[in-house]
Write a protein that holds these residues in place. Structure first.
Motif, mmCIF file in Angstrom:
data_model
loop_
_atom_site.group_PDB
_atom_site.id
_atom_site.type_symbol
_atom_site.label_atom_id
_atom_site.label_comp_id
_atom_site.label_asym_id
_atom_site.label_seq_id
_atom_site.Cartn_x
_atom_site.Cartn_y
_atom_site.Cartn_z
ATOM 1 N N SER A 1 0.823 -1.215 -0.059
ATOM 2 C CA SER A 1 -0.005 0.124 0.027
ATOM 3 C C SER A 1 0.979 1.067 0.011
ATOM 4 C CB SER A 1 -0.894 0.075 1.144
ATOM 5 O OG SER A 1 -0.257 0.131 2.442
ATOM 6 N N GLU A 2 2.260 1.112 0.378
ATOM 7 C CA GLU A 2 2.881 2.307 0.610
ATOM 8 C C GLU A 2 4.408 2.047 -0.106
ATOM 9 O OE1 GLU A 2 3.488 3.981 4.421
ATOM 10 O OE2 GLU A 2 1.435 3.728 5.023
ATOM 11 N N ASN A 3 4.108 1.249 -1.159
ATOM 12 C CA ASN A 3 5.300 0.673 -1.956
ATOM 13 C C ASN A 3 5.368 1.561 -3.383
ATOM 14 O OD1 ASN A 3 7.346 -0.674 -3.504
ATOM 15 N ND2 ASN A 3 6.989 -2.600 -2.071
ATOM 16 N N ALA A 4 6.167 2.400 -3.463
ATOM 17 C CA ALA A 4 6.221 3.213 -4.640
ATOM 18 C C ALA A 4 6.987 2.512 -5.784
ATOM 19 C CB ALA A 4 6.918 4.476 -4.570
ATOM 20 N N GLU A 5 7.916 1.857 -5.505
ATOM 21 C CA GLU A 5 8.485 0.911 -6.563
ATOM 22 C C GLU A 5 7.485 -0.012 -7.043
ATOM 23 O OE1 GLU A 5 9.912 1.126 -3.468
ATOM 24 O OE2 GLU A 5 11.664 2.537 -3.696
ATOM 25 N N TYR A 6 6.486 -0.576 -6.428
ATOM 26 C CA TYR A 6 5.440 -1.569 -6.924
ATOM 27 C C TYR A 6 4.547 -0.796 -7.698
ATOM 28 C CZ TYR A 6 1.662 -4.862 -6.484
ATOM 29 O OH TYR A 6 0.815 -5.937 -7.053
ATOM 30 N N THR A 7 4.041 0.303 -7.010
ATOM 31 C CA THR A 7 2.989 1.111 -7.773
ATOM 32 C C THR A 7 3.587 1.579 -9.184
ATOM 33 O OG1 THR A 7 2.044 1.998 -5.742
ATOM 34 C CG2 THR A 7 1.587 3.094 -7.915
ATOM 35 N N GLU A 8 4.901 1.949 -9.175
ATOM 36 C CA GLU A 8 5.495 2.346 -10.625
ATOM 37 C C GLU A 8 5.637 1.043 -11.365
ATOM 38 O OE1 GLU A 8 6.698 4.254 -13.603
ATOM 39 O OE2 GLU A 8 5.968 5.403 -11.779
ATOM 40 N N ALA A 9 6.145 -0.018 -10.928
ATOM 41 C CA ALA A 9 6.107 -1.198 -11.828
ATOM 42 C C ALA A 9 4.769 -1.451 -12.201
ATOM 43 C CB ALA A 9 6.861 -2.217 -11.025
ATOM 44 N N ARG A 10 3.582 -1.533 -11.470
ATOM 45 C CA ARG A 10 2.604 -2.050 -11.980
ATOM 46 C C ARG A 10 1.938 -1.027 -13.123
ATOM 47 N NH1 ARG A 10 0.053 -6.846 -10.805
ATOM 48 N NH2 ARG A 10 -1.901 -5.672 -11.378
ATOM 49 N N ASN A 11 2.214 0.207 -12.793
ATOM 50 C CA ASN A 11 1.887 1.352 -13.849
ATOM 51 C C ASN A 11 2.588 1.319 -15.089
ATOM 52 O OD1 ASN A 11 0.206 2.531 -12.286
ATOM 53 N ND2 ASN A 11 1.701 4.386 -11.248
ATOM 54 N N GLU A 12 3.736 0.809 -15.061
ATOM 55 C CA GLU A 12 4.535 0.346 -16.416
ATOM 56 C C GLU A 12 4.171 -0.813 -17.017
ATOM 57 O OE1 GLU A 12 7.802 0.982 -19.159
ATOM 58 O OE2 GLU A 12 6.706 1.974 -18.018
ATOM 59 N N GLN A 13 3.657 -1.738 -16.153
ATOM 60 C CA GLN A 13 3.157 -3.204 -16.580
ATOM 61 C C GLN A 13 1.959 -2.729 -17.595
ATOM 62 O OE1 GLN A 13 1.268 -5.750 -13.884
ATOM 63 N NE2 GLN A 13 2.417 -7.511 -15.231
ATOM 64 N N SER A 14 0.972 -1.947 -16.929
ATOM 65 C CA SER A 14 0.076 -1.269 -17.615
ATOM 66 C C SER A 14 -0.033 -0.705 -19.028
ATOM 67 C CB SER A 14 -1.154 -0.734 -16.658
ATOM 68 O OG SER A 14 -1.633 -1.305 -15.512
ATOM 69 N N ARG A 15 0.993 0.142 -18.908
ATOM 70 C CA ARG A 15 1.288 1.123 -20.035
ATOM 71 C C ARG A 15 1.907 -0.052 -21.171
ATOM 72 N NH1 ARG A 15 5.377 3.213 -22.777
ATOM 73 N NH2 ARG A 15 6.991 2.411 -21.544
ATOM 74 N N ILE A 16 2.617 -0.874 -20.822
ATOM 75 C CA ILE A 16 3.191 -1.874 -21.984
ATOM 76 C C ILE A 16 1.921 -2.793 -22.512
ATOM 77 C CG2 ILE A 16 4.710 -3.854 -22.146
ATOM 78 C CD1 ILE A 16 6.270 -1.258 -21.715
ATOM 79 N N GLU A 17 1.278 -3.156 -21.373
ATOM 80 C CA GLU A 17 0.343 -4.058 -21.985
ATOM 81 C C GLU A 17 -0.925 -3.558 -22.907
ATOM 82 O OE1 GLU A 17 0.082 -7.445 -21.697
ATOM 83 O OE2 GLU A 17 1.959 -7.295 -20.625
ATOM 84 N N GLY A 18 -0.972 -1.869 -22.524
ATOM 85 C CA GLY A 18 -1.827 -1.393 -23.455
ATOM 86 C C GLY A 18 -1.072 -0.940 -24.877
ATOM 87 N N LYS A 19 0.257 -0.908 -24.955
ATOM 88 C CA LYS A 19 0.963 -0.535 -26.137
ATOM 89 C C LYS A 19 0.958 -2.126 -26.879
ATOM 90 C CE LYS A 19 3.902 1.251 -28.952
ATOM 91 N NZ LYS A 19 3.375 2.385 -30.013
ATOM 92 N N ILE A 20 1.102 -3.139 -26.249
ATOM 93 C CA ILE A 20 0.887 -4.529 -26.855
ATOM 94 C C ILE A 20 -0.328 -4.544 -27.430
ATOM 95 C CG2 ILE A 20 0.518 -6.857 -26.489
ATOM 96 C CD1 ILE A 20 2.931 -6.769 -24.285
ATOM 97 N N GLN A 21 -1.569 -4.515 -26.963
ATOM 98 C CA GLN A 21 -2.660 -4.602 -27.408
ATOM 99 C C GLN A 21 -3.030 -3.310 -28.696
ATOM 100 O OE1 GLN A 21 -5.733 -3.668 -24.312
ATOM 101 N NE2 GLN A 21 -5.492 -5.689 -23.644
ATOM 102 N N SER A 22 -2.376 -2.154 -28.500
ATOM 103 C CA SER A 22 -2.763 -1.165 -29.619
ATOM 104 C C SER A 22 -1.855 -1.851 -30.872
ATOM 105 C CB SER A 22 -1.816 -0.044 -29.139
ATOM 106 O OG SER A 22 -1.983 0.811 -30.414
ATOM 107 N N LEU A 23 -0.642 -2.288 -30.771
ATOM 108 C CA LEU A 23 0.197 -2.759 -31.722
ATOM 109 C C LEU A 23 -0.498 -3.983 -32.299
ATOM 110 C CD1 LEU A 23 3.795 -2.560 -30.513
ATOM 111 C CD2 LEU A 23 3.004 -1.008 -32.408
ATOM 112 N N GLU A 24 -1.046 -4.754 -31.603
ATOM 113 C CA GLU A 24 -1.827 -6.140 -32.074
ATOM 114 C C GLU A 24 -3.080 -5.809 -32.859
ATOM 115 O OE1 GLU A 24 -0.467 -9.672 -28.841
ATOM 116 O OE2 GLU A 24 -2.399 -8.160 -28.626
ATOM 117 N N SER A 25 -3.612 -4.781 -32.337
ATOM 118 C CA SER A 25 -4.940 -4.220 -33.128
ATOM 119 C C SER A 25 -4.422 -3.445 -34.450
ATOM 120 C CB SER A 25 -5.686 -2.979 -32.383
ATOM 121 O OG SER A 25 -6.887 -2.781 -32.757
#
Length: 161
Positions: A44-68
């Protein structure tokens, strides 16, 4: 059509390579970052975890966009480009009538445009105005500074970019 993309074979290969990199290398890197961040404890207070999850979301969005994009793309066969008329995959040498200067543009789909290298999109005002015209044709196109007037001097096959 809003979701229609035009790519050359090279453009398709470049997007496929980018997609493969994101799926294999970047996913693994982010997975490792999340694993390390989890080891720090309280999420809940882990900035590194939050940033890594945000990056994961960004990458997955980019993957979906490229696939589309790849799914919906129309691929232009570079070997079948008709040099009688300006089309996607052509290089066009123009005379700017106002400044009496020659300009060279390559016409590609919007995913491959690179204005800094005079690679313009078929959807750009100049690209749209040029499409379908032949050597000797004069065209006028609305640009931010007014109306530009060009004469088509030469049409050739676009360079690999």
């Amino acid at each position: 059509m809003a979701n229609e993309f035009v790519l050359t074979k090279k453009g398709k290969q470049d997007l496929e390579a980018q997609l493969e990199y994101l799926k294999t290398v970047k996913r693994a890197e982010i997975s490792e970052q999340i694993k390390v961040a989890r080891s720090f404890g309280d999420l809940s207070e882990n900035a590194e975890y939050t940033e890594a999850r945000n990056e994961q979301s960004r990458i997955e969005g980019k993957i979906q966009s490229l696939e589309s994009t790849l799914r919906m793309a129309t691929i232009v066969d570079d070997d079948e480009v008709n040099l009688e008329k300006v089309s996607i995959g052509t290089k066009v040498r123009l005379l700017d009538q106002e400044f009496d200067e020659e300009e060279i543009y390559q016409i590609f789909g919007s995913m491959e445009a690179d204005v800094s290298n005079n690679i313009i999109s078929n959807e750009s005002p100049v690209g749209q105005a040029l499409l379908g015209h032949s050597v000797g044709d004069e065209i006028s196109v609305e640009v931010p500074g007014g109306t530009a007037h060009f004469t088509i001097l030469e049409i050739s096959k676009a360079d690999e970019h």
